[in-house]
Write an enzyme that holds these catalytic residues in place. Structure first.
Site, PDB file in Angstrom:
ATOM      1  N   HIS A  14      -3.226   7.088   2.426  1.00  0.00           N
ATOM      2  CA  HIS A  14      -3.716   5.782   2.011  1.00  0.00           C
ATOM      3  C   HIS A  14      -5.117   5.597   2.610  1.00  0.00           C
ATOM      4  CE1 HIS A  14      -4.164   1.632   1.274  1.00  0.00           C
ATOM      5  NE2 HIS A  14      -3.774   1.195   2.455  1.00  0.00           N
ATOM      6  N   ASN A  61     -10.170   0.208   0.079  1.00  0.00           N
ATOM      7  CA  ASN A  61      -8.704   0.216   0.129  1.00  0.00           C
ATOM      8  C   ASN A  61      -8.189  -0.435  -1.157  1.00  0.00           C
ATOM      9  OD1 ASN A  61      -6.036  -0.551   0.541  1.00  0.00           O
ATOM     10  ND2 ASN A  61      -6.349  -1.174   2.673  1.00  0.00           N
ATOM     11  N   CYS A 103       0.817  -1.224   0.000  1.00  0.00           N
ATOM     12  CA  CYS A 103       0.000   0.000   0.000  1.00  0.00           C
ATOM     13  C   CYS A 103       0.851   1.275   0.000  1.00  0.00           C
ATOM     14  CB  CYS A 103      -0.936   0.001   1.201  1.00  0.00           C
ATOM     15  SG  CYS A 103      -1.925  -1.486   1.293  1.00  0.00           S
TER      16      CYS A 103
HETATM   17  O1  UT7 Z   1      -3.897  -1.440   3.466  1.00  0.00           O
HETATM   18  C1  UT7 Z   1      -3.373  -2.240   4.453  1.00  0.00           C
HETATM   19  C2  UT7 Z   1      -3.699  -1.711   5.702  1.00  0.00           C
HETATM   20  N1  UT7 Z   1      -4.810  -2.404   6.317  1.00  0.00           N
HETATM   21  C3  UT7 Z   1      -5.472  -1.765   7.257  1.00  0.00           C
HETATM   22  O2  UT7 Z   1      -5.237  -0.616   7.486  1.00  0.00           O
HETATM   23  C4  UT7 Z   1      -6.476  -2.510   8.080  1.00  0.00           C
HETATM   24  C5  UT7 Z   1      -6.452  -1.988   9.478  1.00  0.00           C
HETATM   25  N2  UT7 Z   1      -7.439  -2.636  10.307  1.00  0.00           N
HETATM   26  C6  UT7 Z   1      -8.769  -2.362  10.196  1.00  0.00           C
HETATM   27  O3  UT7 Z   1      -9.199  -1.595   9.370  1.00  0.00           O
HETATM   28  C7  UT7 Z   1      -9.680  -3.000  11.218  1.00  0.00           C
HETATM   29  O4  UT7 Z   1      -8.904  -3.754  12.126  1.00  0.00           O
HETATM   30  C8  UT7 Z   1     -10.795  -3.916  10.586  1.00  0.00           C
HETATM   31  C9  UT7 Z   1     -11.818  -3.050   9.864  1.00  0.00           C
HETATM   32  C10 UT7 Z   1     -10.191  -4.915   9.641  1.00  0.00           C
HETATM   33  C11 UT7 Z   1     -11.497  -4.658  11.723  1.00  0.00           C
HETATM   34  O5  UT7 Z   1     -12.073  -3.714  12.614  1.00  0.00           O
HETATM   35  P1  UT7 Z   1     -11.824  -3.828  14.179  1.00  0.00           P
HETATM   36  O6  UT7 Z   1     -12.536  -2.715  14.800  1.00  0.00           O
HETATM   37  O7  UT7 Z   1     -10.334  -3.903  14.410  1.00  0.00           O
HETATM   38  O8  UT7 Z   1     -12.544  -5.186  14.533  1.00  0.00           O
HETATM   39  P2  UT7 Z   1     -11.934  -6.479  15.260  1.00  0.00           P
HETATM   40  O9  UT7 Z   1     -11.090  -7.253  14.317  1.00  0.00           O
HETATM   41  O10 UT7 Z   1     -11.343  -6.066  16.572  1.00  0.00           O
HETATM   42  O11 UT7 Z   1     -13.254  -7.298  15.556  1.00  0.00           O
HETATM   43  C12 UT7 Z   1     -14.273  -6.816  16.427  1.00  0.00           C
HETATM   44  C13 UT7 Z   1     -15.466  -7.726  16.314  1.00  0.00           C
HETATM   45  C14 UT7 Z   1     -15.100  -9.211  16.419  1.00  0.00           C
HETATM   46  O12 UT7 Z   1     -16.169  -9.861  17.074  1.00  0.00           O
HETATM   47  P3  UT7 Z   1     -16.086 -10.222  18.639  1.00  0.00           P
HETATM   48  O13 UT7 Z   1     -14.884 -11.108  18.777  1.00  0.00           O
HETATM   49  O14 UT7 Z   1     -15.929  -8.909  19.339  1.00  0.00           O
HETATM   50  O15 UT7 Z   1     -17.397 -10.908  18.901  1.00  0.00           O
HETATM   51  C15 UT7 Z   1     -15.047  -9.673  14.983  1.00  0.00           C
HETATM   52  O16 UT7 Z   1     -15.295 -11.041  14.832  1.00  0.00           O
HETATM   53  O17 UT7 Z   1     -16.078  -7.581  15.032  1.00  0.00           O
HETATM   54  C16 UT7 Z   1     -16.156  -8.840  14.370  1.00  0.00           C
HETATM   55  N3  UT7 Z   1     -15.993  -8.621  12.950  1.00  0.00           N
HETATM   56  C17 UT7 Z   1     -17.015  -8.323  12.136  1.00  0.00           C
HETATM   57  N4  UT7 Z   1     -18.342  -8.209  12.356  1.00  0.00           N
HETATM   58  C18 UT7 Z   1     -19.122  -7.905  11.309  1.00  0.00           C
HETATM   59  C19 UT7 Z   1     -14.839  -8.614  12.222  1.00  0.00           C
HETATM   60  N5  UT7 Z   1     -15.117  -8.342  10.945  1.00  0.00           N
HETATM   61  C20 UT7 Z   1     -16.458  -8.175  10.866  1.00  0.00           C
HETATM   62  C21 UT7 Z   1     -17.323  -7.862   9.802  1.00  0.00           C
HETATM   63  N6  UT7 Z   1     -18.641  -7.730  10.070  1.00  0.00           N
HETATM   64  N7  UT7 Z   1     -16.896  -7.676   8.546  1.00  0.00           N
END
Ligand code: UT7
Length: 315
Positions: A241, A271, A113
């Site tokens: 980005h 992204n 990226c």
């Molecule tokens: O270009 C490369 C750079 N990449 C990035 O910058 C990505 C950076 N990271 C992110 O953007 C975020 O970490 C994500 C958007 C990928 C995830 O968001 P988050 O707020 O970090 O969520 P999390 O992984 O901490 O998950 C929180 C909860 C979990 O459920 P529990 O364990 O709390 O019950 C996940 O299973 O959200 C759940 N979850 C979802 N729920 C609905 C994870 N993905 C999803 C989804 N829809 N798509």
């Protein structure tokens, strides 16, 4: 001491749009969750377009805005992690399709990226050794090819598209300040290559990458502004980005940057890896948010883990 300025920008996006509702029929997610956690509503996906076609169209648009001809290009770089071919490089295919001279230095560049900013930095360095004074940087990605549409932690983020810039190298311009880095990290964000015996799909530790970005981007901005002897007020537009709206909100808060100075378009394109920053720059220019003589601070981060910032000026 010579440097580069941006002469033209362009982008190309596939026709098909994939909305959050579309994804909610593929994995357990919802429009509300995706929008609240990322700021993304929809992204584009290639159906009939190839990565090279997207690159070609973005390059043509940037050349047209620059008023430059392929014969003027001394360096053509294609930052990408999703090329049509492992070899030849997309840059060599552009060389043929656009009719760039045989001594144009053409190669693809792998910095995930951060690729657009790595491309600007590399183009400036290489143009010092070129007889021609224009460089072409074309970021083109078909991330849908390496996205696992059963993994809701990644498939909601990524989209396809291309963004390009034509830069002019001249002794009338001061060197473009840039800050690049990499952390030698293979776990946080990776896609296995040929021979690894695994499907070539993206794996991401979302939380790790989020934390990395929120720490590294402000450090990168500070280092860049220090190097240039500037403050955030001297920057006309911040072009980051487009990974996640919440990451950019944290960065704005930490750095005291007002939202109206930050160009954001992840809502429509998601992204797009290397192409994100290039598409955002083109968008900002075409929307009239950046005019000749104005400064944009571009900053990106991603797989590697890499980060890169550059203070670009429009010619
Ligand atoms: O270009 C490369 C750079 N990449 C990035 O910058 C990505 C950076 N990271 C992110 O953007 C975020 O970490 C994500 C958007 C990928 C995830 O968001 P988050 O707020 O970090 O969520 P999390 O992984 O901490 O998950 C929180 C909860 C979990 O459920 P529990 O364990 O709390 O019950 C996940 O299973 O959200 C759940 N979850 C979802 N729920 C609905 C994870 N993905 C999803 C989804 N829809 N798509």
């Amino acid at each position: 001491m010579s440097g580069i300025r941006i002469r033209g920008t362009g982008c190309s996006l596939p026709r098909q749009t994939v909305t959050n509702q579309d994804l909610s029929r593929m994995v357990e997610t919802s429009d509300e969750w995706i929008y609240a956690r990322t700021g993304i509503r929809e992204r584009r996906r290639c159906v009939e377009e190839s990565q090279c076609e997207l690159a070609l169209n973005a390059a043509r648009a940037a050349l047209e805005m620059a008023g430059a001809s392929p014969a003027d290009i001394g360096v053509c770089l294609v930052p990408t992690i999703t090329p049509d071919y492992i070899t030849p490089s997309t840059a060599c295919m552009l060389q043929k399709e656009l009719g760039m001279p045989e001594d144009t230095v053409c190669f693809d560049l792998s910095a995930a990226c951060s690729g657009f900013v790595f491309g600007l930095h590399t183009a400036q360095a290489l143009l010092a050794y070129s007889r021609r004074k224009y460089g072409l940087i074309v970021c083109s990605e078909v991330l849908s090819r390496i996205t696992d549409y059963t993994d809701r932690g990644t498939c909601i983020l990524f989209g396809d598209g291309a963004g390009a810039a034509v830069v002019e190298y001249s002794d009338r311009y001061a060197p473009m300040p840039s800050v690049l880095g990499a952390r030698g990290d293979r776990e946080s964000l990776y896609a296995p290559g040929i021979g690894r015996g695994e499907p070539p799909v993206l794996h991401m530790g979302g939380t790790q990458v989020f934390k990395f970005a929120v720490e590294t981007v402000p450090e990168c901005i500070r280092a860049l502004l220090d190097r240039a002897g500037l403050t955030p007020e001297d920057v006309d537009q911040f072009v980051f980005h487009q990974a996640n709206r919440r990451i950019l909100e944290r960065v704005m808060k930490k750095m005291g940057i007002p939202e109206e100075k930050v160009w954001m378009n992840m809502e429509h394109y998601g992204n797009v890896s290397s192409a994100s920053t290039a598409i955002a720059l083109d968008d900002a220019v075409r929307a009239g948010r950046l005019a000749p003589g104005q400064k944009a601070l571009c900053c990106a981060f991603g797989g590697g883990l890499t980060w890169a910032g550059a203070l670009v000026e429009l010619a």
